[in-house]
Design an enzyme around this catalytic site. Structure first.
Site, PDB file in Angstrom:
ATOM      1  N   ARG A 132       0.838  -1.238   0.084  1.00  0.00           N
ATOM      2  CA  ARG A 132       0.163   0.126   0.077  1.00  0.00           C
ATOM      3  C   ARG A 132       1.030   1.202   0.111  1.00  0.00           C
ATOM      4  NH1 ARG A 132      -1.664   0.655   4.726  1.00  0.00           N
ATOM      5  NH2 ARG A 132      -1.085  -1.328   5.472  1.00  0.00           N
ATOM      6  N   LYS A 170      -9.696  -2.271   1.550  1.00  0.00           N
ATOM      7  CA  LYS A 170      -9.277  -1.020   2.612  1.00  0.00           C
ATOM      8  C   LYS A 170     -10.105   0.127   2.345  1.00  0.00           C
ATOM      9  CE  LYS A 170      -6.193  -3.446   4.484  1.00  0.00           C
ATOM     10  NZ  LYS A 170      -6.556  -3.994   5.952  1.00  0.00           N
ATOM     11  N   HIS A 192     -10.774  -2.295  11.654  1.00  0.00           N
ATOM     12  CA  HIS A 192      -9.565  -2.987  11.255  1.00  0.00           C
ATOM     13  C   HIS A 192      -9.450  -4.338  12.250  1.00  0.00           C
ATOM     14  CE1 HIS A 192      -5.050  -3.255   9.610  1.00  0.00           C
ATOM     15  NE2 HIS A 192      -5.937  -4.212   8.972  1.00  0.00           N
ATOM     16  N   CYS A 224       0.442  -8.120  11.866  1.00  0.00           N
ATOM     17  CA  CYS A 224       0.772  -8.508  13.234  1.00  0.00           C
ATOM     18  C   CYS A 224       0.237  -9.482  13.740  1.00  0.00           C
ATOM     19  CB  CYS A 224       0.302  -7.291  14.160  1.00  0.00           C
ATOM     20  SG  CYS A 224       1.826  -5.994  13.878  1.00  0.00           S
TER      21      CYS A 224
HETATM   22  C1  OXD Z   1      -3.168  -4.651   5.135  1.00  0.00           C
HETATM   23  C2  OXD Z   1      -3.977  -5.938   4.891  1.00  0.00           C
HETATM   24  O1  OXD Z   1      -2.262  -4.228   4.645  1.00  0.00           O
HETATM   25  O2  OXD Z   1      -4.810  -6.278   5.413  1.00  0.00           O
HETATM   26  O3  OXD Z   1      -3.509  -4.226   6.510  1.00  0.00           O
HETATM   27  O4  OXD Z   1      -3.486  -6.237   3.550  1.00  0.00           O
HETATM   28 MN    MN Z   2      -5.337  -5.331   7.302  1.00  0.00          MN
END
Ligand code: OXD
Ligand code: MN
Length: 589
Positions: free
Chosen positions: A80, A217, A237, A261
């Site tokens: 991203r 997103k 999220h 994470c």
């Molecule tokens: C992120 C994803 O970048 O879920 O959070 O791809």
């Molecule tokens: Mn994500």
């Protein structure tokens, strides 16, 4: 919702608003062909076949990995791009200090220039999709127009895509308009624009998931968070998981961690041998839409229908369910390939890479074989921990909300917030070391409130206020917790084993929710005492246990002071209630 009248209709005849918009976009972008995506297996298979024939998609070993394919993105287009992502509200203050902002007129003009004629020689795909179960009042629809067949293949897995979604759109005629073109992939001409007031998204110059799969997103977080504030719910999220205890009680929890994470691993956790009788059901691994219910509880749906997960690190040890889930019918992006044409990434249990993610003969001197942000896209239904509750139009009731990040130091293994208001401060203070999911340096600690820093479609101050308002509406609000699986000792060794053993922490959280788990009042919040956690068989020394569950006062003071200056940096809309909580926390020290 009507279905029958549309059965025989051409897709382009189902919704006047959609077809009018498609015609406008086609005039601007001048594609050679327009393809309305039916969403059927035959439609998807034909598209995949075209990509394979053009050499843009590689068939992997169909004996060992049936239905699996590999896509290699442009080497400059692998994550991203937060610095090129904008929230374009009429008033700059509404986008907040947490977002890049551009005036809508200016953004529209700039994008118009880029989109002009950009699909010449290409196919324009019309991708109607629904985020959430098609029959759920909480689901929301969108249409993505794209010139990337790879995007279509991903959207077909990640969303309820095709005719049924278009029929739902025709029923109420509100939908998010997402326009995407890979353009020429020039990083200097790459923009991801959001117009929350118009429920619109424009994305140019990238084919990477988080920039190009607009349902994820862009829609389900940035635009949806805006819609959610207007309508009185939350778009977060968060992963969502169901935990059934040996006594047969099932509770659902939702957890927010920054990108890469471990949300996916936690959502698919396998109970350790030491905890027989527990069962785990995955509802979602990345996004939760949360609604206050009439019963005073908070209810969650997962707007997505698939996983776009990080491949490196996925192994039988870290996530056995994921390994099974991605053996077939999986679209891989930027992984390496073995001599036997099977997918490979760092941490894979089996084999060795023969070619790297760029398609070169693997040479360790060139760096990792699979890109650190290489991905798998797969249907949620292939998850061994799949449950039909995913399709429940009402969602699932949430008992606990969990926040966390990747922190070498400071944050203890787990603690509970004193109240909803304190929990909002805890969530607003989340910090984590950065990962490869976004461009930029990896391993730098940055604040990431609610793990929404890159995804909140409006001012963080307003967002925190909205969280406080939602809490005030909940008569049976979930309890709020903070966890950190990533504490290290001075030598860099992890203090907590993580993975399946995290269920021990979740079990304490559920005990707290049921009113039976013990805790002691620490300055940071309510902490488990050693006897409150199920630790049998872990062989943790007293010193490690102390490090995991205690926070030195001086470090906590420094952290709180850091939080205060972070809140200050977000501008004047941060609610005074959060500053009051912060002062109270400092007083307690
Ligand atoms: C992120 C994803 O970048 O879920 O959070 O791809
Ligand atoms: Mn994500």
């Amino acid at each position: 919702m009507a279905t029958a009248p549309y059965l025989l209709a051409a897709l382009s005849d189902i919704s006047k608003n959609v077809s009018t918009w498609v015609a406008e976009v086609a005039t601007l972008t001048t594609p050679d062909r327009i393809h309305w995506c039916e969403g059927s297996d035959a439609d998807i298979a034909a598209l995949r076949g075209e990509l394979v024939a053009r050499g843009e998609l590689r068939e992997l070993n169909q004996q060992t990995n049936p239905g699996c394919y590999l896509y290699r993105s442009d080497p400059t287009d692998v994550a991203r791009v937060e610095h090129l992502t904008f929230v374009c509200t009429a008033a700059q203050d509404d986008a907040g200090a947490n977002n890049n902002w551009m005036a809508p007129v200016e953004a529209r003009a700039r994008m118009r220039g880029l989109f002009q004629g950009c699909m010449r020689g290409r196919t324009l795909y019309v991708v109607p999709y629904c985020m959430g179960p098609l029959d759920s009042p909480y689901a929301r629809c969108g249409v993505e127009i794209t010139d990337s067949a790879y995007v279509v293949l991903n959207m077909a897995i990640m969303t309820r895509m095709g005719r049924a979604a278009l029929e739902r759109i025709a029923g109420d005629e509100t939908f998010v308009r997402g326009l995407h073109s890979t353009g020429d992939l020039d990083p200097a001409r790459r923009y991801i624009m959001h117009y929350p007031e118009e429920l619109a998204i424009e994305s140019f110059g990238s084919g990477y998931g988080g920039n190009a799969l607009l349902g994820k997103k862009c829609h389900a977080l940035r635009i949806a968070s805006w819609q959610a504030r207007t309508e009185g719910w939350l778009a977060e999220h968060m992963m969502i998981v169901g935990l059934e205890s040996p006594a047969g009680e099932t509770h659902y929890v939702a957890a927010a961690f920054p990108s890469a994470c471990g949300k996916t691993n936690l959502a698919m956790l396998i109970p350790p041998d030491s905890m027989p009788g527990w069962k785990v059901y995955t509802i979602g691994d990345d996004i939760a839409w949360l609604h206050p219910g009439e019963d005073g509880r908070l209810w969650a749906i997962n707007p997505e229908s698939g996983y776009f997960g990080v491949a490196p690190g996925t192994s039988r040890k870290t996530n056995r369910n994921a390994c099974e889930m991605i053996r077939r019918d999986t679209l891989y992006t930027n992984v390496a390939v073995t001599a036997n044409n099977e997918p490979w990434w760092q941490g894979c249990d089996e084999n060795a890479p023969a070619t790297d993610w760029l398609g070169r003969l693997y040479d360790p001197a060139n760096g990792p074989a699979a890109h650190p942000n290489s991905r798998f896209t797969v249907s949620a239904q292939h998850n061994p921990a799949y449950t039909a509750a995913v399709e429940d139009p009402r969602g699932v009731p949430i008992s606990a909300l969990i926040f966390g990040g990747r922190r070498r130091e400071l944050a203890p293994l787990v603690y509970e917030a004193r109240s909803w208001r304190h929990g909002v401060l805890v969530a607003a203070s989340v910090a984590s070391e950065t990962t490869a999911a976004a461009e930029g340096a990896v391993g730098v600690v940055r604040r990431d409130p609610m793990a929404m820093k890159p995804f909140c479609g409006y001012d963080f101050g307003d967002y925190f206020q909205h969280w406080l308002r939602i809490g005030a509406r909940l008569r049976r609000a979930p309890r709020i917790f903070h966890v950190n699986w990533f504490r290290q000792d001075a030598a860099g060794k992890f203090l907590w084993p993580g993975y399946g053993e995290n269920l021990r922490v979740l079990a304490w959280i559920l005990d707290r929710c049921a009113g039976r788990g013990g805790a002691h009042e620490g300055s940071i919040g309510l902490l488990p005492r050693p006897q409150d956690l199920q630790l049998a068989g872990l062989n943790l020394s007293d010193a490690v246990l102390r490090d995991l569950t205690e926070v030195p006062a001086a470090a906590l003071r420094a952290e709180l002071v850091g939080v205060r200056s972070y809140l200050d940096s977000l501008g004047p809309r941060v609610p005074s209630a959060l500053y009051e909580e912060l002062e109270a926390a400092l007083q307690r020290l």
